[in-house]
Structure formats: C-alpha cells, structure tokens
Design an enzyme around this catalytic site. Sequence first.
Site, PDB file in Angstrom:
ATOM      1  N   CYS A   1     -24.197 -18.766  12.714  1.00  0.00           N
ATOM      2  CA  CYS A   1     -23.010 -19.596  12.909  1.00  0.00           C
ATOM      3  C   CYS A   1     -22.730 -19.688  14.398  1.00  0.00           C
ATOM      4  O   CYS A   1     -22.630 -18.679  15.089  1.00  0.00           O
ATOM      5  CB  CYS A   1     -21.824 -18.974  12.188  1.00  0.00           C
ATOM      6  SG  CYS A   1     -20.262 -19.728  12.650  1.00  0.00           S
TER       7      CYS A   1
ATOM      8  N   CYS B   1       0.572 -20.235  14.062  1.00  0.00           N
ATOM      9  CA  CYS B   1      -0.796 -20.717  13.813  1.00  0.00           C
ATOM     10  C   CYS B   1      -0.770 -21.899  12.848  1.00  0.00           C
ATOM     11  O   CYS B   1      -1.809 -22.351  12.384  1.00  0.00           O
ATOM     12  CB  CYS B   1      -1.682 -19.593  13.292  1.00  0.00           C
ATOM     13  SG  CYS B   1      -1.015 -18.767  11.862  1.00  0.00           S
TER      14      CYS B   1
ATOM     15  N   CYS C   1     -20.205 -27.059   5.426  1.00  0.00           N
ATOM     16  CA  CYS C   1     -19.464 -25.810   5.622  1.00  0.00           C
ATOM     17  C   CYS C   1     -17.965 -26.081   5.729  1.00  0.00           C
ATOM     18  O   CYS C   1     -17.540 -27.053   6.327  1.00  0.00           O
ATOM     19  CB  CYS C   1     -19.967 -25.126   6.879  1.00  0.00           C
ATOM     20  SG  CYS C   1     -19.078 -23.629   7.291  1.00  0.00           S
TER      21      CYS C   1
ATOM     22  N   TYR D   1       6.088  -9.363  13.281  1.00  0.00           N
ATOM     23  CA  TYR D   1       4.698  -9.663  12.890  1.00  0.00           C
ATOM     24  C   TYR D   1       3.773  -9.214  14.035  1.00  0.00           C
ATOM     25  O   TYR D   1       2.977  -9.990  14.555  1.00  0.00           O
ATOM     26  CB  TYR D   1       4.495 -11.165  12.612  1.00  0.00           C
ATOM     27  CG  TYR D   1       5.547 -11.780  11.730  1.00  0.00           C
ATOM     28  CD1 TYR D   1       5.367 -11.832  10.347  1.00  0.00           C
ATOM     29  CD2 TYR D   1       6.721 -12.302  12.273  1.00  0.00           C
ATOM     30  CE1 TYR D   1       6.344 -12.403   9.532  1.00  0.00           C
ATOM     31  CE2 TYR D   1       7.699 -12.868  11.462  1.00  0.00           C
ATOM     32  CZ  TYR D   1       7.500 -12.916  10.097  1.00  0.00           C
ATOM     33  OH  TYR D   1       8.467 -13.479   9.304  1.00  0.00           O
TER      34      TYR D   1
ATOM     35  N   ASP E   1       5.441 -13.993  15.482  1.00  0.00           N
ATOM     36  CA  ASP E   1       4.063 -14.507  15.399  1.00  0.00           C
ATOM     37  C   ASP E   1       3.603 -14.381  13.945  1.00  0.00           C
ATOM     38  O   ASP E   1       2.723 -13.587  13.632  1.00  0.00           O
ATOM     39  CB  ASP E   1       3.166 -13.689  16.352  1.00  0.00           C
ATOM     40  CG  ASP E   1       1.737 -14.196  16.379  1.00  0.00           C
ATOM     41  OD1 ASP E   1       1.451 -15.242  15.766  1.00  0.00           O
ATOM     42  OD2 ASP E   1       0.888 -13.539  17.007  1.00  0.00           O
TER      43      ASP E   1
HETATM   44  N1  SAH Z   1       1.129 -10.668  16.977  1.00  0.00           N
HETATM   45  C1  SAH Z   1      -0.079 -10.071  16.468  1.00  0.00           C
HETATM   46  C2  SAH Z   1      -0.353 -10.378  14.980  1.00  0.00           C
HETATM   47  C3  SAH Z   1      -0.194 -11.794  14.532  1.00  0.00           C
HETATM   48  S1  SAH Z   1      -0.881 -12.200  12.958  1.00  0.00           S
HETATM   49  C4  SAH Z   1      -1.263 -10.453  17.319  1.00  0.00           C
HETATM   50  O1  SAH Z   1      -1.192 -11.342  18.147  1.00  0.00           O
HETATM   51  O2  SAH Z   1      -2.316  -9.820  17.155  1.00  0.00           O
HETATM   52  C5  SAH Z   1       0.433 -12.000  11.859  1.00  0.00           C
HETATM   53  C6  SAH Z   1       0.694 -10.562  11.464  1.00  0.00           C
HETATM   54  O3  SAH Z   1       1.789 -10.571  10.558  1.00  0.00           O
HETATM   55  C7  SAH Z   1      -0.443  -9.868  10.731  1.00  0.00           C
HETATM   56  O4  SAH Z   1      -0.722  -8.651  11.362  1.00  0.00           O
HETATM   57  C8  SAH Z   1       0.106  -9.644   9.315  1.00  0.00           C
HETATM   58  O5  SAH Z   1      -0.348  -8.437   8.732  1.00  0.00           O
HETATM   59  C9  SAH Z   1       1.593  -9.583   9.568  1.00  0.00           C
HETATM   60  N2  SAH Z   1       2.496  -9.946   8.463  1.00  0.00           N
HETATM   61  C10 SAH Z   1       2.279 -10.814   7.450  1.00  0.00           C
HETATM   62  N3  SAH Z   1       3.384 -10.953   6.699  1.00  0.00           N
HETATM   63  C11 SAH Z   1       4.337 -10.161   7.258  1.00  0.00           C
HETATM   64  C12 SAH Z   1       5.707  -9.887   6.943  1.00  0.00           C
HETATM   65  N4  SAH Z   1       6.313 -10.459   5.902  1.00  0.00           N
HETATM   66  N5  SAH Z   1       6.376  -9.033   7.740  1.00  0.00           N
HETATM   67  C13 SAH Z   1       5.780  -8.442   8.804  1.00  0.00           C
HETATM   68  N6  SAH Z   1       4.489  -8.660   9.135  1.00  0.00           N
HETATM   69  C14 SAH Z   1       3.774  -9.511   8.381  1.00  0.00           C
END
Ligand code: SAH
Length: 508
Positions: A165, A445, A79, A348, A418
């Site tokens: 899983c 991440c 996997c 984000y 984020d």
């Molecule tokens: N802080 C949030 C989400 C983190 S994940 C939490 O903890 O839940 C990253 C996020 O960035 C996702 O929701 C994705 O849709 C968004 N994203 C991806 N590319 C982006 C961009 N260029 N501008 C703004 N948001 C974006």
Amino acid sequence: MDYRKNDLVTVTIEDMGTEGEGIGKVDGFTLFIKDAVIGDTVEARILKSKKHYAYARLEKVITPSPFRAEPKCPYHRQCGGCQIQALSYQKQLEFKESKVRNNLIRIGGFDETFIDSVMEPIVGMDNPYNYRNKAQYPVGTDKNGNIVTGFYAGRTHSIIANTNCYLGVPQNEEILKCILSYMERNKVTAYNEENGQGLVRHILIRTGFTSGEIMVCLVINKKTAKLSYQASGIQKQNNEFLPAQGELLRDLASIKGMTSVSVSINTEKTNVIMGKEIHCLWGSPTIQDTIHVRDMQKEGYPFTGQELTFKISPLSFYQVNPVQTEKLYSLALEYAGLTGQETVWDLYCGIGTISLFLAAKAKQVYGVEIVPQAIEDAKENAVRNGIENAEFFVGKAEEVLPQKYRDEGIYADVIVVDPPRKGCDEACLGTMLQMKPERIVYVSCDSATLARDLKVLCDGGYEVKRVRAVDQFPMSVHTETVCLLGNRKPDVRVKISVETEELKKKEK
Ligand code: SAH
C-alpha cells in the site's frame, strides 16, 4: 429524460460529492459516478436509477480532466481506502477545503461571507504518499485456499490481496510477507468472518517515524484461560498463542526496527478490529515516537524547540500522519494562545499528546480519555517528559466533565476537544458552555459533526474566530479541521473554582 439500468450515457463531470464521486448532469438529470474526476468527459453505465438522479459506473474516460493525476496504486479503484487517488493533489486540497466550507455553511448555518472571512488556507503535504504510521490488514483465504492479506474493497468485506500500500511505509510489505510465509509453512488458519472459524484476523503494524521502532500486533480468534490482568491490559509471558510461535517471533525479530510483537485476543463476531486483551510475546509492550511542534506563523514551519516523546500501546490512539500531526498540533497550540497562566482541559486526549504540548505553555492541564490504556500511556508520557502540571482522568468526556463541574466546580480558561468522527456529546457541549472558558479549540476529523457542534457552541455564546483544515489523509476524502472559538461575553464569566462553595450553598 428517463434512464434505465445498463443505459450508456456520456456526461461531463462538473462537481464532486462528499465521498469523492464525480457528479454530472444530462438534461437536468443528475448522475453520481464513482472514479470519475471533476473535469472529465466520461461514458458511464447506469447502475441504479431514481426519478431525478442515478448512480452510474465509469466505463470509459473520453476526455480526461486536466485535474487527473497518475495513480500509483493499481487497486485504487477497488480499494475502499483511497477514493481520490486519480485527482491531482492540489485539486484534492481544494476539494477538502470546500467540503469543510460547505459543511460549515449548510450544517452549521453560518453565513458564507463570514466563513470566508475566518477560514485560512488548507495545510497540505509536500509528499502525499507513504505518510501513514499505522496500518491494519485483514487476513483471509482466497478462492484457491491461499492465505491472503490486503484491504477491504470499498463498502464490502472482501479482501483485495495487496501487501504494497502506497500510503504506508515500505517495510510493511516485508512484515506481511514474513507473517504470510510463516502461516503457510505452519498451516496456520486465517479467520473466516462467515463462520467465525480460523485463527488470524488482522495484522496491525505501527512505525514510529522518528524513532524507527516497529510494533506488530496479530489479532487472533483464540480464547485464553483467565489470566490475572494488569491494569494496562498488557501481559508479558511465554504462553503459546500461535502454532510454532517461536519461529514467527524469530523471523519478525530479524526485521530492522522491530521493537514489539504482541497478540490481541478477539473472539467476537464483530467489525471492531482489536480485542481488549493484549499479550506481549516479544520485545517491549509499547513503541515510542517523538513529535516536534513548529511555529505555524513563521514561514516554512521552523522548529521552535518543543519536542516531546510518547509511549504508544497497541490499543491507544495515535495520529496516523506524523508529518501533518506536527502542523496540526502547532496550529491547535497557536489557537489556544497560552501565556503560562491558563487552566486548560483537553478532552478526548488519547495518550496525552496535545495535553503535554499545552502543559509546557499553561499553568495546569487536565486530560480526559475513555481508553484506560491510553490514560496510562498519558501519565507515563508526562513523567518521561518531566511534565508535572498535567493530570489525566479515564472516562467519557460527557460524563467526567459534567460530574467534575457539578461536584468540584472545575474551571477552564481554555478547552481543547478532539473527538472521534461522531463529534462531541450534547452533555459535553452543555458543560463546556456552563464552564464559559475564554477560548475553545475544536480539533475535528469530520467537518459535518464539527459544523453541528459549532452551531450549538455559537448559539450558547461563542463565536468562530479562525478555521483551518489540515490534510492528515491525502488520497482519501477525509480531512482534519482546527477551529478557534472565542467567548462573546467574557465579562460574565464566573471563576467557578473560587466560588464553588458559595454556589453550592446558594443551590441548597
Ligand atoms: N487528541 C488525541 C486523540 C484524538 S482521537 C490525539 O491527538 O492523539 C479521539 C480520542 O477520543 C481517542 O483516543 C478515543 O479513544 C477517545 N474517545 C472516544 N470517545 C470518547 C468519549 N466519549 N470520551 C472521551 N474520550 C473518547
């Protein structure tokens, strides 16, 4: 020494690569061996040989490493999901911590002793199994024509049939069996990636760990007549998207906790799982869940009373490990160091989870996110938690932030980011530097892109104050990292919001 394909070698594993593969050396020749664990002595067969290194397949463990653990899943080697299940959890944590450390040094260009002075110990889990609240299972047909669901084998698109899983919740199995049985009974076809034929592509299951609410979304390959769209992308109506749909809905509805059943339309030949059009077939279009944030400074993470409830749509991002999310967010909040006076930007922001926790401790929070449904969720989440000092914008962080900075002269005391694995766009980092917030909290991440972006921010006047990894993804090689940056020259900060007009005049 020259090794050829199919040669057998005996080697002791001394290191681990970024993908969790074992690394060993024979006569200065480096071998990369998937599934070999650091500390093992193994027999391996050469698969592909280059001048100074080769990839080899693990044939036999001659002397097992003291760091080996009994994997729970019989498919852990095939996997693609769990790369390091055979490694003890303690060693997994050490591996992840040193991966972050190495990336900061090698990619970020930071000094080793400096990194050691700012890095705090990785935050692990007590029970590193059954932690995921979300699972996406591909659906296909096996050699005998049976409909199967499970996981992709590493780096391929062939499905390993497995409904159990150990990273997910036990109820997933009951849901998958219910859907497979309905498909068999009603001759519902599985999607075939080769020719684009067949109906059911993926099954998404999400469970609210606190609420117990379950969402099932079937991704189907079926064109729909153009329907008037709600801004949310969610339609609630009784169209037949699946043969004998009533039967499926009746079966799913009888499962304890079932709250939402929907379909997502995806007719594209693509690796992207979800289609943007969602139709709710039964129950609520969303599920909800509650996150408690704890105080990381107190031993045992005692609950400090900050608890918010979130509504989650099928297309919105939501952290997959709720136990660790509480620790991750606690840490991000602690790093943000809010007193109630600050203006904060949360880039984000997804459904506004971090933003709303920040809002409870700040003067004003602004969130930016690219997925419109997530921003709708964020706005509703603010209302349902009685939070009035948070505002949300749809768009790319690298477009919204520069545009608002240029046109409105926005201001920030603290910026939280984020981003997804690819990290922040240069335009976004550039504007952050121009905005000169006192602190930046970077939640990442992927520590490789984190290191790259930290280099830009540090070249631009910031310094890394604290770094801590939080293991959101036990058994995989991935980890989350939180980093606090401080402005080295806070005295030259310009309170842009106050001086915008004057600045604009000057520019003219
Ligand atoms: N802080 C949030 C989400 C983190 S994940 C939490 O903890 O839940 C990253 C996020 O960035 C996702 O929701 C994705 O849709 C968004 N994203 C991806 N590319 C982006 C961009 N260029 N501008 C703004 N948001 C974006």
